[in-house]
Structures are given as structure tokens and as C-alpha cells.
Design a protein around this motif. Structure first.
Motif, PDB file in Angstrom:
ATOM      1  N   VAL A 107      27.207  17.983  -2.947  1.00 37.64           N
ATOM      2  CA  VAL A 107      27.380  17.154  -4.153  1.00 37.64           C
ATOM      3  C   VAL A 107      26.979  17.953  -5.399  1.00 37.64           C
ATOM      4  N   ASP A 108      25.844  18.671  -5.329  1.00 37.66           N
ATOM      5  CA  ASP A 108      25.400  19.466  -6.491  1.00 37.66           C
ATOM      6  C   ASP A 108      26.482  20.490  -6.859  1.00 37.66           C
ATOM      7  N   SER A 109      27.022  21.134  -5.828  1.00 35.10           N
ATOM      8  CA  SER A 109      27.993  22.197  -6.059  1.00 35.10           C
ATOM      9  C   SER A 109      29.354  21.647  -6.534  1.00 35.10           C
ATOM     10  N   CYS A 112      28.281  18.868  -9.870  1.00 38.83           N
ATOM     11  CA  CYS A 112      27.374  19.182 -10.996  1.00 38.83           C
ATOM     12  C   CYS A 112      27.538  20.583 -11.563  1.00 38.83           C
ATOM     13  N   GLU A 113      27.653  21.598 -10.695  1.00 37.23           N
ATOM     14  CA  GLU A 113      27.544  22.984 -11.148  1.00 37.23           C
ATOM     15  C   GLU A 113      28.927  23.516 -11.556  1.00 37.23           C
ATOM     16  N   GLU A 114      29.271  23.382 -12.837  1.00 39.86           N
ATOM     17  CA  GLU A 114      30.615  23.754 -13.293  1.00 39.86           C
ATOM     18  C   GLU A 114      30.940  25.207 -12.996  1.00 39.86           C
ATOM     19  N   ALA A 194      21.069  13.913 -16.781  1.00 42.46           N
ATOM     20  CA  ALA A 194      20.352  14.433 -17.955  1.00 42.46           C
ATOM     21  C   ALA A 194      20.632  15.924 -18.116  1.00 42.46           C
ATOM     22  N   GLU A 195      20.633  16.655 -16.997  1.00 39.94           N
ATOM     23  CA  GLU A 195      20.906  18.091 -17.046  1.00 39.94           C
ATOM     24  C   GLU A 195      22.311  18.336 -17.624  1.00 39.94           C
ATOM     25  N   ALA A 196      23.278  17.538 -17.150  1.00 39.28           N
ATOM     26  CA  ALA A 196      24.663  17.710 -17.609  1.00 39.28           C
ATOM     27  C   ALA A 196      24.800  17.356 -19.087  1.00 39.28           C
TER      28      ALA A 196
HETATM   29 MG    MG Z   1      21.509  22.043  -9.697  1.00 42.18          MG
END
Ligand code: MG
Ligand code: LA6
Ligand code: MG
Length: 352
Positions: A107-109, A112-114, A194-196
Motif C-alpha cells: 500500500v505504501d509503495s 503513497c510513494e510517487e 499528512a505526509e502527502a
Molecule cells: Mg513511506
């Protein structure tokens, strides 16, 4: 960081200095000056067996295209969970910890991680994460809409990974343990958002703001499993106590700051603006990356020491709490060992 080609129209161009490359000289091992406890060594055969089970689980559920298999193998999920849960009751429970670790990283990859090139997009993140949360925290409505939801969850690899890992977890965890985990995943998703948001607006937070975000975008869901994987339950009435919540958060934060320290050069290479603790300290203090990195090690050490100091009286107060705190401490130690030795993925800057 995009690097210009070495030659253009036949001329050899020196190009700008590559900061990330100059930070590369020192590779593996523990961060000098970092406080940590040695991990129980991982049995390689056990780690291989978990990897075999996870590979067949991922293939059976068609979680990601075959060409990504190497990336996830490089991640060493089996070794990670064997290091993190030395007191695991059996291989089945360890495998479920591995399923979640794999699912969380998928999911993170993918969402989230463009810069990882797997279709992640900040703009679509909120909508995707709310559906992902429902793969763990089921939708309830009319039978027809529930059926559409069920089909929707099965139509996407990251959602399938969450859903089926949760089914396996619920087979041995109590409802209170699964509820605790669902809550921790919602926290994680809030942290991702929040990170995004800060990445999209190029907001550089204060250190306290960054650490608040990182308390949510955090390894906490992994530590949420320590009692269930070891074959017992820390009852809700104990888990909910503020002092137990505090040592849990301190352990989770120490272990997540460890990620920031070990992944610092990797993140700098892929995106010079990627937020991690040394970058945020550097932006705030304006004394350079090296001073910021060393200060971040100190921040980690203070958090780690607060965990150790404050968990000692809890451990002395009750055998159940002693076991729980030992599980947290084992996870922190195993995770540190995994980061310090995963030289395929991480290397240290040349600061010492
Ligand atoms: Mg991450
Ligand atoms: C990994 O950090 C991390 F701390 C997460 C909370 C994401 C994965 C979630 C889990 C396992 P980062 P790196 C609950 O995204 O440094 O910085 O390995 O990962 O690329
Ligand atoms: Mg990182």
C-alpha cells in the motif's frame, strides 16, 4: 534527483556535484552513537520458510505483477519478522505478521510513494486510503451495496492484501486485538495523508510537527501485534492505561526514527526534498545535513531511553506487562538489526 546526461552534443559535461553520491562511502553497520539493544539472531531456515509461505500467499492472491517479486524479495520480509518477534508462538502467527508487513509496504509503495513508479499519486491518496481502511474495517449496509463493496475490495492487489491478511489475523487474534490493529491502521493512513499533503504543498514542518506526523506514519501497526504473535493477549483494560499507551508510542517512535536514519541517503537520492528527521532538523536549524543527522541520532536516543526508563516500572508491576514490554523491546531491537544489515536497501552517509 534527476542527473543530467554526461554528454550532450559530443561535449563531456561535468554536471553538478551529486550530494547523494558523496554521502555514500560508508555502507552498512549500525549508526555510530545510536542507542539500541542487540537483537536475537534470526534463524535463516525459519526466515526462508516464512518467505516461501509469503511468496505463495502473494502469488495465490495475485498481489503484484511478477516483475516486482525481486523488489519484495530484496525487502527480506521473512528475516524482518523473525528478528522482530523472537518469542512468536508458531510459524503461522509469524507468517501473518509477514503478510501485514508485506501488505503495508504494498500500500505504501502503490498508493503513497510517487517516486517508486508503481502508480502512487498524492491527489488520489485520500480516496484510496479510505477504501483501504474498509478492507480491514468492513463496510455495513444493504446486501446489494455490501456485495459491490466485496467485489471492489477483491479487484485491487493492495486491497486484497489488507483484506486477506486481516482474515488470517482474526483467526487467532481476539476481537479486541483486531480492533486495536484497525485503529492503528487508521492512524497510519492519517499519517500518510499528512505526509502527502506536506509534499504536495512543499511545506517544511517544524521538528515537533514532523515528529507528530511520524507518530502516525509509523511502524505502530507492526508493534500492535506483539502479544497476539507471541500467543497471548494484553487485556484492553491494561493496554488502554495512559502509561502503557505512552511506552507503546515511545517504542513505536524510536523504531520509526530508526527508519529515518537508515533510509536518509536512499530518500535523498530518490527525492532531495523527501521529508525525514535529519532533513527537517537541517531545514529548521540551518547548520547543514551532517549536524542535523547527528542531532537526529540524539533525538532518537532520548526517545529510546525514555521508553526503557518508563517501561521498567511497568514491567516490574505485572508479569503480563513485563511480557508485553519485552515484546515491544524485541520488536525495536529486531527492526534495528534489520535496518542496519539490509545493505541492499539502506546505506549510511559518510559522516564519521
Ligand atoms: Mg513511506
Ligand atoms: C517506513 O518508512 C515506515 F516507517 C512506514 C510507516 C511505512 C510502512 C508501514 C508499515 C510497515 P518509509 P523506507 C506499518 O516509508 O524508508 O520511509 O524503507 O520506508 O522507504
Ligand atoms: Mg524512510
Amino acid at each position: 534527483m534527476s542527473t543530467p546526461p554526461d554528454t550532450a552534443a559530443g561535449y563531456s559535461l561535468p554536471g553538478p556535484p551529486n550530494l547523494a553520491r558523496s554521502l555514500r562511502a560508508r555502507r552498512g553497520g549500525a549508526v555510530p552513537g545510536l542507542t539500541y539493544r542487540p537483537a536475537t539472531p534470526a534463524d535463516p531456515e525459519k526466515a526462508r520458510e516464512i518467505d516461501r509461505r509469503l511468496e505463495s500467499w502473494a502469488r495465490r492472491l495475485d498481489l503484484f505483477p511478477a516483475q516486482w517479486t525481486g523488489d519484495f524479495a530484496q525487502f527480506q520480509v521473512g528475516r524482518a519478522v523473525v528478528l522482530q518477534h523472537p518469542g512468536a508462538a508458531d510459524l503461522e502467527r509469524l507468517t501473518v505478521a509477514g503478510e501485514f508487513l508485506l501488505a503495508e509496504n504494498i500500500v505504501d509503495s502503490c498508493y503513497c510513494e510517487e517516486d517508486e513508479g508503481r502508480g502512487a499519486s498524492r491527489r488520489s491518496l485520500g480516496g484510496r486510503l479510505v477504501l483501504a481502511q474498509s478492507a480491514l474495517d468492513p463496510f455495513h449496509g444493504t446486501p446489494a451495496v455490501e456485495e459491490e463493496w466485496r467485489r471492489g475490495i477483491q479487484a485491487d492487489g493492495p486491497l486484497r492484501s489488507y483484506h486477506w491478511a486481516m482474515q488470517d489475523y482474526a483467526a487467532f487474534a481476539t476481537p479486541s486485538q483486531t480492533g486495536r490493529f484497525v485503529h492503528d491502521m487508521a492512524r497510519l493512513h492519517l499519517g500518510y495523508l499528512a505526509e502527502a499533503s506536506w509534499a504536495a504543498t512543499r511545506h517544511v514542518p517544524h521538528v515537533w510537527e514532523y515528529l507528530v506526523m511520524r507518530q502516525f506514519n509509523n511502524f505502530r501497526p507492526c508493534l500492535s501485534l506483539v502479544d497476539a504473535v507471541d500467543g497471548y493477549e494484553l487485556p484492553e483494560a491494561l493496554y488502554a492505561r495512559p502509561e502503557v499507551q505512552r511506552v507503546t508510542a515511545l517504542a513505536c517512535n524510536a523504531t520509526t526514527i530508526v527508519n529515518d536514519l537508515y533510509s536518509f541517503t536512499k530518500e535523498l537520492e530518490s527525492d532531495p526534498n523527501h521529508l525525514n528527521l535529519p532533513q527537517v532538523v537541517a531545514a529548521n536549524d540551518k547548520r547543514g545535513l551532517k549536524a542535523a543527522y547527528l542531532k537526529s541520532v540524539e533525538i532518537h536516543n532520548q526517545v529510546f531511553e525514555a521508553f526503557e526508563t518508563e517501561s521498567a516500572p511497568l514491567a516490574a508491576a505485572s508479569p503480563l506487562l513485563e511480557r508485553y514490554v519485552r515484546g515491544l523491546s524485541d520488536w525495536v531491537a529486531g527492526n534495528h538489526e534489520w535496518h542496519a544489515t539490509n545493505t541492499d536497501r539502506y546505506h549510511l552517509p559518510n559522516y564519521w
